[in-house]
Design a protein around this motif. Sequence first.
Motif, mmCIF file in Angstrom:
data_model
loop_
_atom_site.group_PDB
_atom_site.id
_atom_site.type_symbol
_atom_site.label_atom_id
_atom_site.label_comp_id
_atom_site.label_asym_id
_atom_site.label_seq_id
_atom_site.Cartn_x
_atom_site.Cartn_y
_atom_site.Cartn_z
ATOM 1 N N TYR A 57 0.821 -1.216 0.000
ATOM 2 C CA TYR A 57 0.000 0.000 0.000
ATOM 3 C C TYR A 57 0.850 1.260 0.000
ATOM 4 O O TYR A 57 0.475 2.286 -0.561
ATOM 5 C CB TYR A 57 -0.959 -0.011 1.189
ATOM 6 N N GLN A 58 2.028 1.178 0.662
ATOM 7 C CA GLN A 58 2.933 2.311 0.590
ATOM 8 C C GLN A 58 3.315 2.593 -0.863
ATOM 9 O O GLN A 58 3.338 3.744 -1.307
ATOM 10 C CB GLN A 58 4.200 2.047 1.409
ATOM 11 N N GLY A 59 3.608 1.536 -1.600
ATOM 12 C CA GLY A 59 3.946 1.685 -3.017
ATOM 13 C C GLY A 59 2.791 2.270 -3.807
ATOM 14 O O GLY A 59 2.982 3.137 -4.675
ATOM 15 N N LYS A 60 1.560 1.799 -3.494
ATOM 16 C CA LYS A 60 0.389 2.321 -4.196
ATOM 17 C C LYS A 60 0.165 3.799 -3.870
ATOM 18 O O LYS A 60 -0.224 4.582 -4.743
ATOM 19 C CB LYS A 60 -0.849 1.509 -3.812
ATOM 20 N N ILE A 61 0.404 4.175 -2.601
ATOM 21 C CA ILE A 61 0.233 5.572 -2.197
ATOM 22 C C ILE A 61 1.235 6.460 -2.928
ATOM 23 O O ILE A 61 0.894 7.527 -3.447
ATOM 24 C CB ILE A 61 0.399 5.709 -0.668
#
Length: 314
Positions: A57-61
Motif C-alpha cells: 500500500y505504501q507503493g500504491k500511495i
Amino acid sequence: SQVARTRNQADTRFSALRKLRDEYNRDNHLSFDPEARDNAAFAAELTTLEETFFREYQGKIVDARQRAERQFREDFISKLRNNIESAQMQLDEINKTLKNIHFGQERYRFRVQPSSGKRKFYDMIMDDLLLQGNDLFSGSFQEKHKDALDDLFRRIVPEDDIFNGDSKTELEKNLEEYTDYRKYLEFDLISTDMEGNETRLSKMLNKRSGGETQNPFYIVVLASFAQLYETRDQRYHNTMRLIVFDEAFNKMDHQRIEESIKLARKLGLQLIISAPTEKVADIAPLVDRTHIVVRIKSQTSVRHFDPKTLEEEQ
C-alpha cells in the motif's frame, strides 16, 4: 488481597482484548481464537501486514501521489495556457474594433507581451512543443524547461516536512502571484496621433493631467464592452448593449466628454450616465434624454430636463 486485585485487573484487560479480537475477526472475516492466552496468531497477522500489505500500500500511495501530481501539473499548465491564449484573442478582437475609430486626433490599440519578470515561465507555458504531441514529462520538454517547471511548482506546492506558519504565508502569496494568468503578461495601451507618433499609456500615466489619463479608461471600457456585446457581428445588431457609468467624466473637459460619447455611438453602445451637476451642461446636449435628481430637504424627485427647451425659454 493484592493477588486477587491483580487477577481481577488481568481478567478485565483480557475481556477488553477478547472484544477487540472478536471485532477484528468479524471485520476481516477471520477465525483466530479470541480466547487464546498467547497472542501468536494475531502477532503473525501483524507481521504479515507490516512486511507485505503495508509495503504494497505504501507503493500504491507513492504511485497515486505521483500520478496525481503529474495530472495536476499538466492541468495547471494547460489552464494557464488556455487563459493566456484567450486573453490574447480577446485583445485582438478589441483591436479590430478600435482599428478604424479615432478618439479626437488619436487612434488606440492594445498591446500584450510576456511579463519580463516571468519570461522563463511564460516561454515554458506557451512552448509549441506542447502542441506537437509532447507533454510536460517528455524528454524534449524536460530537457528544455525542467528547471523552470520545477521552480514554478516549488513555489505553489508546499513541502510537507517544512509546512509551518511562515511557509504558509509565503505559499498564499505565491498562489496569488503564480496562479493568475494575467501575472504572466504585461498589458499596455498604445495611442497613435495623426502623424504616426506612438505613446504608451504606461509611460504617460504619471505625466499627464487627470482628464488625459481618463481618456484611455473610457476607451478601454467602451472597446471591451463592444467586444463583449459582439457589436461587429451583424447577428447581434438588435440588442441593448447597455453600459452604466457612475460619476462619469468627472475629470474630463467638454471636448473629451464629447469624444467619449461619440465613440460609444460609433461602437453602437447605449449609455446610462450618472454625473455630477457641473457636468450636465457638457453631457445633456450629446444624449437623447436627461433626468435631473432634485433633493429638497428630505424629499427627492426625478425631473425630465430638456436643454433645447431651456435655450428657447432663455
